[in-house]
Design a protein around this motif. Structure first.
Motif, short mmCIF file in Angstrom:
data_model
loop_
_atom_site.label_atom_id
_atom_site.label_comp_id
_atom_site.label_asym_id
_atom_site.label_seq_id
_atom_site.Cartn_x
_atom_site.Cartn_y
_atom_site.Cartn_z
N TYR A 151 34.48 64.83 54.45
CA TYR A 151 34.18 64.50 53.05
C TYR A 151 34.47 65.70 52.14
O TYR A 151 34.98 65.55 51.04
CB TYR A 151 32.73 64.00 52.92
CG TYR A 151 32.44 62.90 53.92
CD1 TYR A 151 33.05 61.65 53.78
CD2 TYR A 151 31.64 63.11 55.03
CE1 TYR A 151 32.85 60.65 54.71
CE2 TYR A 151 31.43 62.11 55.97
CZ TYR A 151 32.05 60.88 55.81
OH TYR A 151 31.86 59.89 56.73
N ASN A 155 37.52 65.83 49.08
CA ASN A 155 37.30 66.34 47.73
C ASN A 155 38.37 67.38 47.38
O ASN A 155 39.00 67.32 46.31
CB ASN A 155 35.89 66.95 47.64
CG ASN A 155 35.65 67.59 46.29
OD1 ASN A 155 35.87 66.97 45.26
ND2 ASN A 155 35.23 68.84 46.28
N GLU A 190 36.85 52.61 52.44
CA GLU A 190 37.72 52.55 51.25
C GLU A 190 36.99 53.10 50.02
O GLU A 190 37.54 53.88 49.24
CB GLU A 190 38.19 51.12 51.01
CG GLU A 190 39.08 51.02 49.79
CD GLU A 190 39.81 49.70 49.67
OE1 GLU A 190 39.53 48.78 50.46
OE2 GLU A 190 40.69 49.62 48.79
N LYS A 191 35.70 52.68 49.88
CA LYS A 191 34.93 53.15 48.72
C LYS A 191 34.71 54.66 48.81
O LYS A 191 34.75 55.37 47.80
CB LYS A 191 33.57 52.44 48.68
CG LYS A 191 33.63 51.08 48.05
CD LYS A 191 32.22 50.59 47.74
CE LYS A 191 32.26 49.13 47.33
NZ LYS A 191 31.01 48.45 47.67
N ILE A 192 34.45 55.15 50.02
CA ILE A 192 34.21 56.59 50.19
C ILE A 192 35.46 57.36 49.77
O ILE A 192 35.41 58.30 48.97
CB ILE A 192 33.86 56.91 51.66
CG1 ILE A 192 32.51 56.29 52.04
CG2 ILE A 192 33.86 58.42 51.92
CD1 ILE A 192 32.20 56.31 53.52
N THR A 194 38.23 56.40 48.03
CA THR A 194 38.67 56.27 46.64
C THR A 194 37.65 56.91 45.68
O THR A 194 38.01 57.34 44.59
CB THR A 194 38.92 54.79 46.26
OG1 THR A 194 37.74 54.05 46.58
CG2 THR A 194 40.09 54.22 47.02
N GLY A 195 36.39 57.00 46.16
CA GLY A 195 35.36 57.68 45.35
C GLY A 195 35.72 59.15 45.11
O GLY A 195 35.32 59.72 44.10
N PHE A 196 36.45 59.73 46.03
CA PHE A 196 36.89 61.12 45.85
C PHE A 196 38.21 61.21 45.07
O PHE A 196 38.70 62.30 44.81
CB PHE A 196 37.09 61.79 47.22
CG PHE A 196 35.80 62.23 47.87
CD1 PHE A 196 35.10 63.32 47.38
CD2 PHE A 196 35.28 61.54 48.96
CE1 PHE A 196 33.91 63.73 47.98
CE2 PHE A 196 34.09 61.95 49.56
CZ PHE A 196 33.40 63.04 49.08
#
Ligand SMILES: Cc1ncc(C[n+]2csc(CCOP(=O)(O)OP(=O)(O)O)c2C)c(N)n1
Length: 316
Positions: A151, A155, A190-192, A194-196
């Motif tokens: 993660y 970023n 996918e949410k994780i 694209t969240g970055f």
């Protein structure tokens, strides 16, 4: 187009036949380190690496025989490494999980889960900083994706717009542990991602055509500084490590399903439909088998490292 598929079929078959023989060596106690087989996942490595140039870099994990061969690696040197021989990829001191070959820009494999990801980030940062037009690809599994460092790296990749392709090989298990036993019901990769601000694409990792088509488009985008996660859903046909056949923990990817979705069977069918005959394909298989057996003989006849080299080329 047919020649692309034939070449991909040959590389995938090389991986499969080589690993079948490596399994035999393992069962004969000729291999002293852990071995994690790539059988079933071949379409991912070949589909992705077909989209790369020689200067592009690849890093892998504990299950990387396929990644190395797909990047143009040398089977003889790989088997020497597995057997602990001096002319292996790490002079026989690394084994299956520590392969490196700068001649094909295979930067290395690291079995500490997730550690390949920040190392790949460093490689991609160097490529960007030096204004090279190259990309770095990191291959790792769904289990490794759950490590915290991944993660942090997503970023940084988004922040620095790195030419980094994260290939997540989701074979549904981390050792024998299922996705649902490890992830919150709300977990959404996918949410994780694209969240970055990192792009996310999913491919059928059992299908060479799907992986290679997506990878070809994505790699060119990655080259322009758009980091991407390509999640390939696939099946690992063998046990987590070593050729043990325990089917007890499998539910979704039962043997029949694995056989039905076998990526090599699938690409062979494409070649048959394009006009190649069974005889032509069986000749191809015979040639590859011969190459595998020659490589094994070469490795078996090779020397172990001399005692004097016990403390050379070691980093800790
Ligand atoms: C930090 C760390 N924790 C645990 C392990 C032991 N281990 C090796 S492979 C593995 C599972 C890996 O699963 P995944 O990343 O999905 O890859 P796969 O084996 O399915 O290809 C585990 C837990 C390890 N190598 N490193």
């Amino acid at each position: 187009m047919k020649s692309d598929f034939l070449q991909a079929y040959k590389t995938m078959l090389l991986m499969r036949l080589a690993e079948q023989e490596i399994a035999n060596l393992y069962l004969q106690n000729k291999i002293m380190s852990f071995v994690h087989f790539y059988v079933g996942q071949e379409a991912v490595a070949v589909g992705v690496c077909d989209a790369l140039k020689k200067d592009d870099k690849v890093l892998g994990n504990h299950r990387s025989h396929g990644h190395y061969l797909a990047k143009g690696g040398d089977l003889k040197k790989m088997i020497c490494e597995l057997l602990g021989k001096e002319n292996g990829l790490a002079h026989g001191k690394g084994g299956s999980m520590h392969m490196i070959d700068k001649s094909v820009n295979f930067v290395g494999t690291t079995p500490i889960l997730g550690s390949v990801v920040p190392l790949s980030c460093g490689s991609a940062f160097e490529q960007k900083y030096s204004k090279k037009n190259d990309v770095t690809v990191a291959f790792f599994g769904d289990g490794a994706f759950e490590e915290g460092i991944v993660y942090e790296t997503l970023n940084l990749a988004a922040l620095f717009k790195l030419p980094l392709l994260f290939v997540v090989e989701n074979n549904l298990f981390a050792v024998n542990s299922k996705l649902n036993d490890r992830r919150s019901p709300n977990y959404d990769i996918e949410k994780i991602v694209t969240g970055f601000g990192v792009k996310y694409v999913r491919a059928d990792g059992n299908d060479y055509q799907d992986v290679s088509k997506k990878a070809k488009n994505l790699v060119e985008e990655v080259r322009t500084g758009v980091p991407v996660v390509l999640e390939c859903i696939t099946y690992r046909h063998m046990a987590h490590s070593a050729p043990i056949f325990d089917e007890g923990y499998r539910e979704e990817d039962v043997l029949e399903k694995r056989q039905e979705k076998d990526p090599i069977k699938k690409i062979k069918q494409v070649l048959l439909e394009s006009g190649m005959s069974e005889k032509e394909l069986s000749d191809v298989e015979d040639d590859i088998k011969k190459n595998v057996l020659e490589s094994i003989k070469f490795a078996m006849d090779s020397k172990y490292p001399p005692k004097e080299s016990l403390y050379t080329n070691l980093y800790a």
